[in-house]
Design a protein around this motif. Structure first.
Motif, PDB file in Angstrom:
ATOM      1  N   GLU A 162      -8.357  13.094   3.501  1.00 46.61           N
ATOM      2  CA  GLU A 162      -8.635  12.926   4.924  1.00 46.61           C
ATOM      3  C   GLU A 162      -7.354  12.946   5.751  1.00 46.61           C
ATOM      4  N   ALA A 163      -6.288  12.421   5.192  1.00 47.69           N
ATOM      5  CA  ALA A 163      -5.025  12.353   5.928  1.00 47.69           C
ATOM      6  C   ALA A 163      -4.397  13.729   6.105  1.00 47.69           C
ATOM      7  N   THR A 164      -4.465  14.573   5.072  1.00 49.31           N
ATOM      8  CA  THR A 164      -3.772  15.861   5.135  1.00 49.31           C
ATOM      9  C   THR A 164      -4.581  16.919   5.876  1.00 49.31           C
ATOM     10  N   GLY A 165      -5.910  16.826   5.833  1.00 48.67           N
ATOM     11  CA  GLY A 165      -6.719  17.826   6.528  1.00 48.67           C
ATOM     12  C   GLY A 165      -6.364  19.223   6.072  1.00 48.67           C
ATOM     13  N   ASP A 166      -6.133  20.111   7.032  1.00 44.10           N
ATOM     14  CA  ASP A 166      -5.770  21.496   6.710  1.00 44.10           C
ATOM     15  C   ASP A 166      -4.271  21.733   6.784  1.00 44.10           C
ATOM     16  N   SER A 226       2.514   1.541  11.809  1.00 44.20           N
ATOM     17  CA  SER A 226       1.757   1.336  13.038  1.00 44.20           C
ATOM     18  C   SER A 226       1.261  -0.103  13.038  1.00 44.20           C
ATOM     19  N   ALA A 227       0.613  -0.493  14.113  1.00 43.08           N
ATOM     20  CA  ALA A 227       0.121  -1.868  14.205  1.00 43.08           C
ATOM     21  C   ALA A 227      -0.919  -2.169  13.139  1.00 43.08           C
ATOM     22  N   GLY A 228      -1.595  -1.144  12.637  1.00 42.94           N
ATOM     23  CA  GLY A 228      -2.669  -1.380  11.675  1.00 42.94           C
ATOM     24  C   GLY A 228      -2.313  -1.131  10.232  1.00 42.94           C
ATOM     25  N   SER A 229      -1.011  -0.972   9.916  1.00 40.30           N
ATOM     26  CA  SER A 229      -0.673  -0.560   8.554  1.00 40.30           C
ATOM     27  C   SER A 229      -0.086  -1.661   7.684  1.00 40.30           C
ATOM     28  N   ALA A 230      -0.231  -2.915   8.072  1.00 38.91           N
ATOM     29  CA  ALA A 230       0.154  -4.051   7.223  1.00 38.91           C
ATOM     30  C   ALA A 230       1.611  -4.030   6.804  1.00 38.91           C
ATOM     31  N   GLY A 231       2.458  -3.437   7.630  1.00 36.64           N
ATOM     32  CA  GLY A 231       3.892  -3.516   7.372  1.00 36.64           C
ATOM     33  C   GLY A 231       4.488  -2.377   6.582  1.00 36.64           C
ATOM     34  N   VAL A 232       3.643  -1.526   5.978  1.00 39.27           N
ATOM     35  CA  VAL A 232       4.107  -0.364   5.224  1.00 39.27           C
ATOM     36  C   VAL A 232       3.309   0.843   5.701  1.00 39.27           C
ATOM     37  N   GLY A 233       3.988   1.904   6.096  1.00 41.88           N
ATOM     38  CA  GLY A 233       3.284   3.102   6.514  1.00 41.88           C
ATOM     39  C   GLY A 233       2.291   3.530   5.461  1.00 41.88           C
ATOM     40  N   ASP A 234       1.070   3.886   5.877  1.00 39.88           N
ATOM     41  CA  ASP A 234       0.016   4.166   4.909  1.00 39.88           C
ATOM     42  C   ASP A 234      -0.627   5.526   5.182  1.00 39.88           C
ATOM     43  N   LEU A 235      -1.730   5.807   4.497  1.00 38.55           N
ATOM     44  CA  LEU A 235      -2.366   7.115   4.616  1.00 38.55           C
ATOM     45  C   LEU A 235      -3.055   7.318   5.956  1.00 38.55           C
ATOM     46  N   ALA A 236      -3.414   6.246   6.636  1.00 43.31           N
ATOM     47  CA  ALA A 236      -3.912   6.393   8.005  1.00 43.31           C
ATOM     48  C   ALA A 236      -2.770   6.809   8.931  1.00 43.31           C
ATOM     49  N   ASP A 237      -1.578   6.277   8.686  1.00 45.48           N
ATOM     50  CA  ASP A 237      -0.414   6.703   9.459  1.00 45.48           C
ATOM     51  C   ASP A 237      -0.066   8.162   9.160  1.00 45.48           C
ATOM     52  N   LEU A 238      -0.255   8.571   7.912  1.00 50.29           N
ATOM     53  CA  LEU A 238      -0.029   9.979   7.571  1.00 50.29           C
ATOM     54  C   LEU A 238      -0.997  10.868   8.340  1.00 50.29           C
ATOM     55  N   ARG A 239      -2.233  10.423   8.467  1.00 42.40           N
ATOM     56  CA  ARG A 239      -3.198  11.207   9.249  1.00 42.40           C
ATOM     57  C   ARG A 239      -2.759  11.300  10.709  1.00 42.40           C
ATOM     58  N   ALA A 240      -2.282  10.188  11.263  1.00 43.91           N
ATOM     59  CA  ALA A 240      -1.810  10.216  12.652  1.00 43.91           C
ATOM     60  C   ALA A 240      -0.616  11.153  12.804  1.00 43.91           C
TER      61      ALA A 240
END
Length: 602
Positions: free
Chosen positions: A292-296, A124-138
């Protein structure tokens, strides 16, 4: 199983074409020399892995892991807790570990569907070029909004913190700790759009994270977590500090640093205590962000078959792993020349002598915080193809492992975490493996490309998918670009590559897909077939959903030949909800929000 080396080395075996093969004596002798001889008293000291109601032939007091006690008189009582205990025999024999397993994994109560995702590619635009755990949450939130029940992600394990970062998720430095490159940081630099640049991302994140570490205030939660994880974390964090200074292969470090328990390493850990704490703190952040990324939602994490021979686990478990050996597989339908995966194997008797602890820690850490486990090359729990140093993949031999024990340990960890377990059983599968997995509730793998039978006939106890990270995407197969990719990057014979592609196209056209159909129609045809499967887990490739032509990995190729594990998704994570591809795929499979309005499930 017996731990006599001559009995665990399988000189005669049957290949993927059902042809008998015999390993040369010279290869067997090299393997036996590496393996060494087990101690004479191993059978009296090795852990006993059992189940309630089974006879053990032993009697004694049991020190339960929760601090209580119980009595064992041959038969394991029905009320003995599942877990890792200590048996103190009545006959003054040595104490030994007693593992009581439920014998079956936790299994979902009903069919679910989900996306298979290469997390590094899902940017995503906010992941510094490598998909990250915020992207996993999305991705998780998007999947939940569509009615999905799980995600399958590539291994997230740590690699050496030296440039260039290891790209392959299947050759990590450890299977117990995660890769900090997946941490989300608030500051995101401009990044290239045509590839995954882990080095730039790590360099940037390392600076930001170090600044945050220096400025931190309350360490109460971190301190408690660090104390709970204990010695394995301290060893790993120390290895990271040493690797930053001396390189990612511990064999090339100064000799006094080879012993993780030696005086030189202890002194360095004390002198560099702040740096060791920093790397431990990164692992705490990873655990928090993953939670936080995986939730339930169930996130099925991948357990690679092994680790880098120079990495943290190999450093910590010297003497348990085989020096001068790597694992792979003989020639099969996946690769006509065989494969060498570059990881050293555990020596079977040494793994038992270590109370199975390296295996337990690896399984438990990979399941943690996500609710699912995919065991890469699950046949490796039964036997592994050992390749002596300097030999090719065709020149190896099979070495057998205590499969019943290892599988029951997996069942115990699955039971504790309520985690579904999938065994990737592709390639050369010996008799009895499928039945052993099914008996324990470990889901087998069913891949459309490899199955001659209609998906409607596949077993319910399976994960069903069209393709994998090592196989063509539907679009790449259908338009021929995958054949071109393989021929340009690998040394496989052109005739074999084209014949393989023709076979897969025939699988795709099982329902009558026309030769001149579009790529979008080919994707719909593939997933309409998959939707007929009664499999508990229906796994849909995100690459297929967005029409990606390139597969994540071409087995047997080097970084110089192909940019494996560095192919980004062409659609940013934030744009997936508006992209027509995922919705069309779900409609074809007969699942998702439109399933009731357009019942395509055959």
């Amino acid at each position: 199983m017996s731990d006599t080396p001559q009995q665990v080395v399988q000189q005669d075996w049957t290949d993927a074409d059902d042809q008998p093969q015999r390993v040369p004596d010279a290869t067997v002798e090299r393997v036996l020399a590496v393996m060494g001889e087990p101690p004479a008293d191993l059978e009296r000291t090795a852990p006993l892995v059992t189940r309630r109601g089974r006879r053990t032939g032993l009697a004694g007091e049991v020190r339960l892991e929760d601090g209580g006690s119980a009595r064992l008189d041959d038969v394991v009582p029905d009320d003995l807790p599942f877990g890792y205990h200590v048996l103190v025999p009545d006959d003054d024999a040595p104490e030994r570990r007693l593992v009581v397993s439920p014998g079956r994994c936790w299994v979902p109560p009903e069919q679910r569907w989900g996306w298979a995702v290469q997390l590094y590619a899902a940017r995503s635009a906010g992941s510094a070029g490598v998909g990250d755990l915020a992207d996993l949450r999305a991705l998780r939130e998007w999947t939940e909004s569509l009615g999905g029940g799980f995600l399958v992600v590539n291994p997230l394990h740590a690699v050496a913190p030296v440039l260039p970062l290891e790209a392959s998720p299947y050759l990590p430095a450890t299977r117990r700790f995660r890769n900090p490159v997946y941490l989300h940081v608030d500051e995101a630099p401009a990044v290239p759009v045509d590839g995954i640049d882990r080095d730039t991302a790590w360099t940037h994140k390392l600076r930001v994270l170090r600044e945050a570490f220096t400025a931190r205030d309350d360490d109460t939660a971190f301190d408690a977590w660090r104390a709970d994880v204990g010695r394995p974390l301290e060893e790993f964090a120390t290895w990271m500090v040493l690797a930053q200074e001396h390189g990612g292969d511990w064999h090339e470090w100064p000799a006094e640093l080879h012993d993780p328990h030696g005086d030189a390493v202890r002194r360095l850990a004390e002198e560099r205590a702040d740096d060791v704490t920093f790397h431990a703190w990164l692992q705490w952040l990873l655990s928090e962000q993953l939670r936080e990324a995986t939730g339930d939602l169930t996130v099925v994490q991948d357990l690679p078959i092994g680790v880098s021979g120079g990495g943290a686990d190999a450093w910590a478990w010297q003497g348990v792993m085989a020096d001068g050996i790597t694992v792979g597989c003989p020639p099969d339908a996946l690769n006509s020349v065989g494969q060498d995966w570059g990881s050293p194997p555990f020596v079977p008797w040494r793994l038992r002598a270590a109370d199975y602890e390296p295996f337990v820690q690896s399984v438990r850490a990979t399941i943690a915080g996500a609710g699912g486990l995919r065991i890469d090359h699950v046949m490796g729990l039964f036997r592994l193809w050992w390749i002596p140093q300097g030999a090719g993949p065709q020149e190896g031999c099979y070495v057998r492992y205590p499969a019943d024990d290892l599988l029951d340990i997996v069942c115990l960890e699955s039971h504790r975490a309520e985690a579904v377990v999938v065994g990737e059983d592709l390639g050369t599968v010996e008799d009895g493996v499928t039945e052993a997995l099914a008996e324990r509730g470990i889901l087998s793998y069913r891949v459309l490309w490899f199955e001659d039978d209609d998906p409607a006939t596949w077993p319910a106890g399976s994960l069903a998918t069209v393709t994998t990270h090592d196989l063509p995407t539907v679009t790449g197969l259908w338009n021929g670009s995958d054949v071109d990719d393989q021929l340009a990057s690998s040394d496989q014979a052109e005739a074999d590559v084209r014949a393989g592609a023709d076979h897969l196209r025939a699988q795709l056209q099982r329902d009558g897909l026309a030769d001149d159909a579009s790529a979008q129609e080919a994707v719909a045809a593939a997933y309409a077939q998959l939707g007929r499967a009664p499999s508990l887990l229906l796994s849909f490739s995100l690459e297929d959903a967005v029409g990606e032509q390139r597969r994540p990995n071409v087995p047997g190729t080097t970084p110089q030949e192909r940019d494996n594990w560095s192919v980004p998704l062409p659609v940013p994570v934030g744009d997936l909800a508006d992209h027509p591809g995922p919705a069309a795929l779900l409609r074809a499979a007969g699942v998702g929000p439109a399933a009731q309005r357009e019942p395509l499930h055959g």
